[in-house]
Each structure stands twice: as structure tokens, then as C-alpha cells.
Design a protein around this motif. Structure first.
Motif, PDB file in Angstrom:
ATOM      1  N   LYS A  14     -76.151  17.597 -52.503  1.00  0.00           N
ATOM      2  CA  LYS A  14     -75.274  17.712 -53.645  1.00  0.00           C
ATOM      3  C   LYS A  14     -75.950  18.410 -54.941  1.00  0.00           C
ATOM      4  O   LYS A  14     -77.081  18.074 -55.398  1.00  0.00           O
ATOM      5  N   GLY A  56     -69.350  20.738 -61.172  1.00  0.00           N
ATOM      6  CA  GLY A  56     -68.677  21.818 -61.838  1.00  0.00           C
ATOM      7  C   GLY A  56     -69.178  21.421 -63.427  1.00  0.00           C
ATOM      8  O   GLY A  56     -68.383  22.011 -64.146  1.00  0.00           O
ATOM      9  N   GLY A  57     -70.099  20.373 -63.571  1.00  0.00           N
ATOM     10  CA  GLY A  57     -70.279  20.112 -64.940  1.00  0.00           C
ATOM     11  C   GLY A  57     -70.850  21.089 -65.955  1.00  0.00           C
ATOM     12  O   GLY A  57     -70.689  20.783 -67.060  1.00  0.00           O
ATOM     13  N   ARG A  61     -65.877  19.208 -67.563  1.00  0.00           N
ATOM     14  CA  ARG A  61     -65.882  17.924 -67.177  1.00  0.00           C
ATOM     15  C   ARG A  61     -64.798  17.150 -67.606  1.00  0.00           C
ATOM     16  O   ARG A  61     -64.280  16.928 -68.765  1.00  0.00           O
ATOM     17  N   THR A  83     -65.480  23.570 -60.022  1.00  0.00           N
ATOM     18  CA  THR A  83     -66.518  23.538 -58.616  1.00  0.00           C
ATOM     19  C   THR A  83     -66.395  24.452 -57.832  1.00  0.00           C
ATOM     20  O   THR A  83     -67.124  24.962 -57.063  1.00  0.00           O
ATOM     21  N   GLY A 136     -64.035  18.930 -54.991  1.00  0.00           N
ATOM     22  CA  GLY A 136     -64.267  17.686 -55.240  1.00  0.00           C
ATOM     23  C   GLY A 136     -63.621  17.124 -54.020  1.00  0.00           C
ATOM     24  O   GLY A 136     -63.480  17.514 -53.059  1.00  0.00           O
ATOM     25  N   THR A 137     -63.031  15.851 -54.313  1.00  0.00           N
ATOM     26  CA  THR A 137     -62.418  15.084 -53.224  1.00  0.00           C
ATOM     27  C   THR A 137     -60.939  15.582 -53.114  1.00  0.00           C
ATOM     28  O   THR A 137     -59.940  15.328 -52.283  1.00  0.00           O
ATOM     29  N   GLY A 138     -60.417  16.300 -54.294  1.00  0.00           N
ATOM     30  CA  GLY A 138     -59.194  16.901 -54.334  1.00  0.00           C
ATOM     31  C   GLY A 138     -58.371  15.925 -55.100  1.00  0.00           C
ATOM     32  O   GLY A 138     -56.992  16.009 -55.568  1.00  0.00           O
ATOM     33  N   PRO A 140     -58.070  13.591 -58.826  1.00  0.00           N
ATOM     34  CA  PRO A 140     -58.440  13.196 -60.362  1.00  0.00           C
ATOM     35  C   PRO A 140     -59.158  11.886 -60.330  1.00  0.00           C
ATOM     36  O   PRO A 140     -58.820  10.977 -59.337  1.00  0.00           O
ATOM     37  N   PHE A 142     -62.022  11.079 -59.806  1.00  0.00           N
ATOM     38  CA  PHE A 142     -63.303  10.931 -58.828  1.00  0.00           C
ATOM     39  C   PHE A 142     -64.633  11.946 -59.413  1.00  0.00           C
ATOM     40  O   PHE A 142     -63.911  12.682 -60.424  1.00  0.00           O
TER      41      PHE A 142
HETATM   42  N1  UDP Z   1     -63.525  16.162 -60.378  1.00  0.00           N
HETATM   43  C1  UDP Z   1     -62.353  15.325 -59.863  1.00  0.00           C
HETATM   44  N2  UDP Z   1     -62.231  14.906 -58.763  1.00  0.00           N
HETATM   45  C2  UDP Z   1     -63.221  15.054 -57.821  1.00  0.00           C
HETATM   46  C3  UDP Z   1     -64.394  15.663 -58.096  1.00  0.00           C
HETATM   47  C4  UDP Z   1     -64.445  16.409 -59.305  1.00  0.00           C
HETATM   48  O1  UDP Z   1     -61.443  15.161 -60.587  1.00  0.00           O
HETATM   49  O2  UDP Z   1     -63.075  14.364 -56.498  1.00  0.00           O
HETATM   50  C5  UDP Z   1     -63.440  16.854 -61.566  1.00  0.00           C
HETATM   51  C6  UDP Z   1     -63.917  15.890 -62.733  1.00  0.00           C
HETATM   52  O3  UDP Z   1     -63.237  16.276 -63.705  1.00  0.00           O
HETATM   53  C7  UDP Z   1     -65.536  16.270 -62.980  1.00  0.00           C
HETATM   54  C8  UDP Z   1     -65.424  17.735 -62.599  1.00  0.00           C
HETATM   55  O4  UDP Z   1     -64.518  17.981 -61.598  1.00  0.00           O
HETATM   56  O5  UDP Z   1     -65.722  15.871 -64.231  1.00  0.00           O
HETATM   57  C9  UDP Z   1     -66.795  18.284 -62.338  1.00  0.00           C
HETATM   58  O6  UDP Z   1     -67.307  17.627 -61.445  1.00  0.00           O
HETATM   59  P1  UDP Z   1     -68.709  16.683 -61.513  1.00  0.00           P
HETATM   60  O7  UDP Z   1     -68.666  16.015 -62.948  1.00  0.00           O
HETATM   61  O8  UDP Z   1     -68.681  15.672 -60.504  1.00  0.00           O
HETATM   62  O9  UDP Z   1     -69.760  17.628 -61.565  1.00  0.00           O
HETATM   63  P2  UDP Z   1     -71.245  17.659 -61.679  1.00  0.00           P
HETATM   64  O10 UDP Z   1     -71.780  16.479 -62.624  1.00  0.00           O
HETATM   65  O11 UDP Z   1     -71.753  17.202 -60.372  1.00  0.00           O
HETATM   66  O12 UDP Z   1     -71.756  18.858 -62.321  1.00  0.00           O
END
Ligand code: UDP
Length: 241
Positions: A14, A56-57, A61, A83, A136-138, A140, A142
């Protein structure tokens, strides 16, 4: 050359969005991206099957945008698309490094990536391709941490590698509290009970129920992915008690 004993044959890595950029910045830093790709290629060349879930942070986010007044579901879809951008970037960089790669997404964008199909992902892995899971999981609400747990189960990974910017799990925030101590080993239940910041609770619960260990380690130190995958004890391992 004698066969090297490796602790894991198939892993799920990850990568948080922050790994694509310089600390404190947004977007994608091309040098970091290239370095990331080379580190993945290096372990892939050892013969380890690797699935990668990208966050995708570094771009967007959903929860943060929602706090500022945006509709949460809409914002989360934007996060999921973020992402996808990281996934495309990583695929491009891996291919430039001559590492065979497939990008799969849980949100259909068929011009850009294959849809997520577990069986197909397994075949790619068996054929020695790095499989990147984007979108992601597809759903919101999550996170990509939960996505990583889910994909780890689905591809039957032996371990989930959670690459972060700190070198493991601490009993307090090491950036704030100088006396914070690092755990080398933790039980899933302790992570949940103590509310330790490893991954979100949904992600931890999934790994706990299915007994997939998590190794949390610092990705900002070059060579760490290889260290973890060749059995060096760095970071924190979270496992069944
Ligand atoms: N996200 C979502 N569903 C998922 C995975 C991601 O809605 O199954 C969205 C959510 O808004 C999240 C953003 O995608 O803030 C980026 O993912 P994440 O924050 O997990 O990224 P990371 O912290 O790993 O960079």
C-alpha cells in the motif's frame, strides 16, 4: 547463483499518495516517482509477486473537502479519481524502468485501465507483472487502506506492507512527543483497543479476521521495501496474538 530464501512470495504493497511527492507538497514529483518505481522493480526482480494499492492523498482527500463544505460522496469520487492519476503515473514509471505492469481500476475508465477482475489480477501476478489497483474500493466513505486489506485477501497475499513516512507504529506521535516509543511487534486487538494509528479500523479488522499480517515501515528511506521483503526486521509488524 544459489536460490535465495525470501520470506514472502506474494505481497500487497500500500503506497500512500504522499509517497508520490515531497513532504508538505501536493501533486506528483517526478524524481520521487522514478525512485519509487525503481524500488518496486528491484524487489519484483527478486521474483516476488507484487500487487500495489495506490492512495490519492497527494492530490485530493474526500473527508477534508467535506469538512470544508463539499458534498462527501462527490468529494470521495474525486479522491478515487486521484488514485487513478497516481496509478497511471506509477504504471508509466514502472514501464520506463522495464517492469511489466498492469493497471486495474474499480471504477470503469476503460480507455485507461482494465476493470478490476480478481482472476485476471491473479493471472497477471503469476505471469510476473506488477498489478496496480486504482480507484480504491469504488465506494465513497472508504479509504485506500481498506482497499489494500481487501485486495490483500483477494489476491491471497502473505503480508500487507503499509508504506508510510514514519518508521513504524509508536505509542504516541513521534513528531510531537520526544519520549514516544516504537513497537516492533503488535497484536491486531491492541491496535484497535489502544486506537493506534496504523490503518483505519475497517482495514485492521479485515486483516485481523483473515490473519494477514501488516508491516508498517518508512518508505522515505531508500531501500526499505527491499529490506522488508528480504526479511530484515524494520518497522512494526502487526499480527495475530
Ligand atoms: N476514496 C474513497 N473510497 C475508497 C478509497 C478512496 O472514497 O475506497 C477516496 C477518499 O476520498 C480518500 C481519497 O479517495 O480521501 C484518497 O484516498 P486515501 O485518502 O486513502 O489516500 P492516501 O491517504 O493513501 O494517500
Amino acid at each position: 547463483m544459489g536460490e535465495r530464501h525470501l520470506p514472502f512470495k506474494r505481497v500487497l504493497l500500500k503506497i500512500t499518495g504522499e509517497s508520490f511527492t515531497i513532504p508538505g507538497q501536493h501533486g506528483i514529483d517526478i524524481d520521487r516517482l522514478k525512485a519509487l518505481a525503481l524500488e518496486i522493480k528491484e524487489v519484483h526482480d527478486l521474483g516476488i509477486q507484487i500487487g500495489v494499492v495506490v492512495g490519492g492523498g497527494n492530490i485530493f482527500r474526500g473527508a477534508i473537502a467535506a469538512q470544508a463544505g463539499m458534498d462527501r460522496t462527490q468529494a470521495d469520487y474525486m479522491g478515487m479519481l486521484a488514485t487513478m492519476i497516481n496509478g497511471l503515473a506509477l504504471q508509466g514509471a514502472l514501464e520506463q524502468a522495464e517492469c511489466d505492469t498492469r493497471l486495474q481500476t474499480s471504477i470503469d475508465i476503460h480507455q485507461l485501465a482494465e476493470p478490476y477482475v480478481r482472476r485476471r489480477a491473479m493471472r497477471h501476478l503469476a505471469k510476473g507483472r506488477v498489478v496496480i489497483f486504482a480507484g480504491g474500493t469504488g465506494n465513497p466513505y472508504f479509504t485506500t487502506d481498506t482497499t489494500a486489506s481487501l485486495r490483500a485477501m483477494e489476491i491471497q497475499a502473505e503480508v500487507l506492507l503499509k508504506a508510510t513516512k514514519v518508521d513504524g507504529v509508536y505509542d504516541a506521535d513521534p513528531m510531537v512527543d520526544k519520549s514516544a516509543r516504537k513497537y516492533t511487534e503488535l497484536k491486531f486487538m491492541d491496535v484497535l483497543k489502544k486506537g493506534l494509528k496504523v490503518m483505519d479500523a475497517a482495514a485492521i479488522s479485515l486483516c485481523m479476521e483473515n490473519e494477514v499480517p501488516i508491516i508498517v515501515f518508512n518508505m522515505t528511506i531508500p531501500g526499505n521495501i527491499k529490506r522488508v521483503l528480504t526479511g530484515e526486521k524494520i518497522g512494526t509488524i502487526v499480527k495475530k496474538g
